[in-house]
Motif scaffolding. Sequence first.
Motif, mmCIF file in Angstrom:
data_model
loop_
_atom_site.group_PDB
_atom_site.id
_atom_site.type_symbol
_atom_site.label_atom_id
_atom_site.label_comp_id
_atom_site.label_asym_id
_atom_site.label_seq_id
_atom_site.Cartn_x
_atom_site.Cartn_y
_atom_site.Cartn_z
ATOM 1 N N PHE A 67 0.846 -1.183 0.000
ATOM 2 C CA PHE A 67 0.000 0.000 0.000
ATOM 3 C C PHE A 67 0.885 1.238 0.000
ATOM 4 C CE2 PHE A 67 -2.532 -3.353 1.762
ATOM 5 C CZ PHE A 67 -3.777 -3.139 1.213
ATOM 6 N N GLU A 68 0.518 2.205 -0.782
ATOM 7 C CA GLU A 68 1.195 3.502 -0.809
ATOM 8 C C GLU A 68 0.324 4.469 -0.017
ATOM 9 O OE1 GLU A 68 4.248 5.911 -1.456
ATOM 10 O OE2 GLU A 68 4.224 3.936 -2.396
ATOM 11 N N LEU A 69 0.861 4.970 1.091
ATOM 12 C CA LEU A 69 0.115 5.852 1.988
ATOM 13 C C LEU A 69 0.863 7.172 2.154
ATOM 14 C CD1 LEU A 69 -0.811 3.284 4.786
ATOM 15 C CD2 LEU A 69 -2.262 4.070 2.923
ATOM 16 N N ALA A 126 0.726 8.873 7.603
ATOM 17 C CA ALA A 126 -0.384 7.917 7.733
ATOM 18 C C ALA A 126 -0.365 7.191 9.076
ATOM 19 C CB ALA A 126 -0.337 6.904 6.603
ATOM 20 N N ASP A 146 -5.494 4.661 8.458
ATOM 21 C CA ASP A 146 -5.396 4.871 7.008
ATOM 22 C C ASP A 146 -5.141 3.565 6.281
ATOM 23 O OD1 ASP A 146 -5.650 7.769 7.092
ATOM 24 O OD2 ASP A 146 -3.655 7.744 8.003
ATOM 25 N N LEU A 147 -4.309 2.714 6.864
ATOM 26 C CA LEU A 147 -4.053 1.402 6.261
ATOM 27 C C LEU A 147 -5.323 0.559 6.259
ATOM 28 C CD1 LEU A 147 -2.213 -0.775 5.071
ATOM 29 C CD2 LEU A 147 -1.610 -1.401 7.436
ATOM 30 N N LYS A 178 -8.376 1.561 6.255
ATOM 31 C CA LYS A 178 -9.289 2.126 5.258
ATOM 32 C C LYS A 178 -8.936 1.625 3.855
ATOM 33 C CE LYS A 178 -10.815 6.560 3.410
ATOM 34 N NZ LYS A 178 -10.643 8.017 3.502
ATOM 35 N N GLU A 179 -7.656 1.614 3.531
ATOM 36 C CA GLU A 179 -7.224 1.152 2.213
ATOM 37 C C GLU A 179 -7.424 -0.342 2.033
ATOM 38 O OE1 GLU A 179 -6.323 2.966 -0.500
ATOM 39 O OE2 GLU A 179 -7.077 4.554 0.791
ATOM 40 N N ILE A 180 -7.188 -1.118 3.086
ATOM 41 C CA ILE A 180 -7.450 -2.559 3.022
ATOM 42 C C ILE A 180 -8.932 -2.789 2.763
ATOM 43 C CG2 ILE A 180 -7.540 -4.700 4.373
ATOM 44 C CD1 ILE A 180 -4.905 -3.740 5.703
ATOM 45 N N ARG A 213 -11.063 -0.745 1.347
ATOM 46 C CA ARG A 213 -11.406 -0.326 -0.013
ATOM 47 C C ARG A 213 -11.040 -1.403 -1.047
ATOM 48 N NH1 ARG A 213 -9.154 3.365 -3.789
ATOM 49 N NH2 ARG A 213 -7.316 3.604 -2.485
ATOM 50 N N ARG A 214 -9.929 -2.066 -0.817
ATOM 51 C CA ARG A 214 -9.444 -3.045 -1.774
ATOM 52 C C ARG A 214 -10.054 -4.437 -1.581
ATOM 53 N NH1 ARG A 214 -3.005 -3.691 -2.517
ATOM 54 N NH2 ARG A 214 -3.194 -1.414 -2.732
#
Length: 92
Positions: A22-24, A28, A32-33, A35-37, A39-40
């Motif tokens: 992940f690019e944060l 971050a 934030d991590l 949230k990205e997990i 989303r994916r």
Amino acid sequence: MKITARFHGILADWVGTPSAGFELPANAAYADLVKEIGRRYKQYMPEQLWDQKNNTFNAKVRPFRDGKSLNAMDSFLREGDEITFLLMMAGG
């Protein structure tokens, strides 16, 4: 910054990969991590893993960094961190 999430055991099966990059942003936090997990991967995770209402892992999924539990959503991440996710199960 680049962060790696590692999923062990059945988590890797449900998510579909044992690890993901992940690019944060530079400032971050763990939230934030997550949230990205979400989303994916949230569409692949059953309710045992993902709390759809709160858009986060449920309490049975525990994150670790450097062998230590990472529970605070506001914990800042560092470039190159590897966050390991384990599903805590009871039984005997």
